[in-house]
Design a protein around this motif. Structure first.
Motif, short mmCIF file in Angstrom:
data_model
loop_
_atom_site.label_atom_id
_atom_site.label_comp_id
_atom_site.label_asym_id
_atom_site.label_seq_id
_atom_site.Cartn_x
_atom_site.Cartn_y
_atom_site.Cartn_z
N MET A 115 0.84 -1.19 0.00
CA MET A 115 0.00 0.00 0.00
C MET A 115 0.88 1.25 0.00
O MET A 115 1.83 1.33 0.76
N ALA A 116 0.53 2.19 -0.87
CA ALA A 116 1.34 3.39 -1.03
C ALA A 116 0.61 4.61 -0.49
O ALA A 116 -0.63 4.66 -0.46
N ASN A 117 1.39 5.61 -0.07
CA ASN A 117 0.85 6.92 0.27
C ASN A 117 0.84 7.77 -0.99
O ASN A 117 1.91 8.07 -1.55
N VAL A 118 -0.35 8.15 -1.46
CA VAL A 118 -0.49 8.90 -2.69
C VAL A 118 -1.09 10.27 -2.36
O VAL A 118 -2.13 10.36 -1.69
N LEU A 119 -0.44 11.31 -2.82
CA LEU A 119 -0.92 12.68 -2.62
C LEU A 119 -1.32 13.27 -3.96
O LEU A 119 -0.53 13.30 -4.91
N VAL A 120 -2.56 13.71 -4.04
CA VAL A 120 -3.05 14.39 -5.24
C VAL A 120 -3.22 15.86 -4.89
O VAL A 120 -4.02 16.21 -4.01
N LEU A 121 -2.45 16.70 -5.54
CA LEU A 121 -2.58 18.14 -5.35
C LEU A 121 -3.68 18.63 -6.27
O LEU A 121 -3.48 18.81 -7.47
N ARG B 83 -7.62 0.92 -5.59
CA ARG B 83 -6.55 -0.09 -5.51
C ARG B 83 -6.09 -0.33 -4.07
O ARG B 83 -5.17 -1.11 -3.85
N GLY B 84 -6.68 0.39 -3.14
CA GLY B 84 -6.35 0.18 -1.74
C GLY B 84 -5.24 1.04 -1.20
O GLY B 84 -4.76 0.80 -0.09
N HIS B 85 -4.82 2.06 -1.95
CA HIS B 85 -3.76 2.94 -1.48
C HIS B 85 -4.34 4.01 -0.54
O HIS B 85 -5.53 4.33 -0.57
N GLU B 86 -3.47 4.56 0.29
CA GLU B 86 -3.84 5.69 1.15
C GLU B 86 -3.76 6.95 0.31
O GLU B 86 -2.67 7.35 -0.12
N VAL B 87 -4.89 7.58 0.09
CA VAL B 87 -4.94 8.73 -0.82
C VAL B 87 -5.32 9.98 -0.05
O VAL B 87 -6.33 10.01 0.67
N THR B 88 -4.52 11.01 -0.22
CA THR B 88 -4.80 12.32 0.37
C THR B 88 -4.92 13.34 -0.76
O THR B 88 -4.10 13.34 -1.69
N VAL C 290 -1.50 6.54 -12.18
CA VAL C 290 -1.27 5.74 -10.98
C VAL C 290 -0.27 4.63 -11.26
O VAL C 290 0.68 4.40 -10.49
N ASP C 291 -0.45 3.92 -12.36
CA ASP C 291 0.47 2.83 -12.72
C ASP C 291 1.90 3.35 -12.86
O ASP C 291 2.85 2.78 -12.29
N ALA C 292 2.05 4.40 -13.66
CA ALA C 292 3.39 4.90 -13.97
C ALA C 292 4.09 5.44 -12.74
O ALA C 292 5.30 5.23 -12.55
N ALA C 293 3.33 6.12 -11.87
CA ALA C 293 3.94 6.68 -10.66
C ALA C 293 4.46 5.57 -9.76
O ALA C 293 5.59 5.65 -9.24
N LEU C 294 3.68 4.54 -9.57
CA LEU C 294 4.08 3.48 -8.65
C LEU C 294 5.10 2.53 -9.26
O LEU C 294 5.76 1.77 -8.54
N ARG C 295 5.27 2.59 -10.58
CA ARG C 295 6.35 1.83 -11.24
C ARG C 295 7.61 2.67 -11.37
O ARG C 295 8.64 2.17 -11.84
N GLY C 296 7.52 3.96 -11.04
CA GLY C 296 8.69 4.82 -11.10
C GLY C 296 9.06 5.26 -12.50
O GLY C 296 10.22 5.55 -12.78
N VAL C 297 8.07 5.36 -13.40
CA VAL C 297 8.33 5.82 -14.77
C VAL C 297 8.70 7.30 -14.74
O VAL C 297 8.05 8.10 -14.04
N THR C 298 9.71 7.68 -15.48
CA THR C 298 10.16 9.07 -15.48
C THR C 298 10.29 9.60 -16.91
O THR C 298 10.22 8.85 -17.88
N GLY C 299 10.47 10.91 -17.02
CA GLY C 299 10.66 11.55 -18.31
C GLY C 299 9.49 12.43 -18.67
O GLY C 299 8.66 12.77 -17.84
#
Length: 329
Positions: A1-7, A24-29, A205-214
């Motif tokens: 479970m991830a801590n996800v912050l949406v600004l 997906r069961g993540h902690e969302v703020t 969500v997928d890309a963030a938690l997989r660490g996709v960059t660019g």
């Protein structure tokens, strides 16, 4: 479970991202003023005005696995990065194709951008320059993803652009509908690239938690505007005729392209055709999902009916204006 912050997180795209992450069961703020709507089910709302330097005070003690920002204001992006950057493992900024300096030709991520806005506040006229400044702020972080979005569609669209056509065909029934008379094939065909907001939220969500960059362009699969209109008419069950008007004639009669009041949405002038010719190969390789456009249109019609086909809209022609124009053709 991830801590996800949406600004953001209470308006259209931000809420879709929060919904996807919470499902997906993540902690969302979500950090927002809360004026655009309710927070997604399962998410926590922290009310704050990002113009206030203390807006992020309640967030600085948490380590965030993913931060997603949808702002268009450089001051918001700069302040968030400065205050929370050290607490974020990955940062996603939703940007726009309007950052590119030349919108008249097909767009690739390596193309030149507009000059970044130095001010903290971007007016509507400086939307692209403001987003470039937001990109510069986020680009200072080691793990960042910049998504330059084209036209988004799907249920709940506050711009009313992609939903105009299916709702108009549905409301018209067996009566005529005014459409722009544009090329449907060849080098200068009129195209659309509508990306379902739900698909973009899934990818974020997928890309963030997989660490996709660019930096990546994110847009829908290209289709002709003619095919998009035909599919919209079929989904709506329209049995009338579509009557085409020349773009010059439309301009002479004060009908605007693309968006806004008294417009025909998705019709683009030549100087902006790059916005429907975005190279999305990077995002596709990274796993951007894209559902069939007929599914987006059908779901949009359900939403349009729930909101009222004859409601005041942010984009398009009123039916009275449309009938008046048709009478002059």
């Amino acid at each position: 479970m991830a801590n996800v912050l949406v600004l953001g997180g209470t308006a259209w795209l931000g809420r879709a991202v929060a919904t996807e992450a919470a499902m997906r069961g993540h902690e969302v703020t979500c950090l927002a003023r809360g004026e655009s709507g309710d927070v997604a089910e399962g998410a926590r709302l922290i009310r704050a005005d990002r113009d206030d330097p203390s807006a992020y005070d309640d967030l600085t003690t948490t380590q965030w696995h993913a931060v997603v920002d949808v702002t268009r204001q450089p001051g918001h992006a700069r302040g968030a990065v400065l205050t929370l950057g050290a607490q974020a493992e990955h940062w996603t900024l939703v940007s726009t194709g309007n950052v590119y300096a030349d919108l008249a030709r097909p767009i690739h991520e390596d193309d030149a951008l507009r000059d970044a806005l130095a001010d903290d506040h971007a007016s509507a006229e400086l939307y692209g320059e403001g987003k470039v400044a937001c990109e510069e702020a986020v680009g200072a972080l080691p793990q960042h993803l910049i998504l330059r979005a084209g036209l988004l569609g799907g249920p709940g669209d506050p711009s009313d652009r992609a939903g105009y056509w299916v709702s108009r065909f549905a409301a018209a029934g067996d009566e005529p509908v005014l459409v722009p008379d544009l090329p449907s094939s060849g080098e200068h065909r009129a195209a659309v690239q509508v990306l379902d907001v739900r698909d973009l939220a899934t990818f974020i969500v997928d890309a963030a938690l997989r660490g996709v960059t660019g930096a990546m362009n994110v847009a829908g699969t290209s289709t002709s505007l003619t095919d998009f209109l035909s599919t919209s008419a079929d989904v709506a069950g329209h049995t009338g005729v579509s009557i085409g008007a020349d773009p010059d004639w439309l301009s002479e009669h004060d009908v605007q392209p693309w968006m806004g009041p008294r417009s025909l949405p998705l019709w683009l002038p030549d100087e902006a055709l790059g916005m429907v010719a975005m190279d999305t190969s990077r995002a596709a390789a990274a796993g951007l999902p894209r559902r069939p456009i007929v599914e987006t249109i059908a779901d949009t019609l359900v939403d349009e009916r729930s909101r009222g086909l004859d409601r005041d809209r942010a984009a398009g022609l009123t039916r009275d204006d449309e009938l008046e124009l048709l009478a002059q053709l």
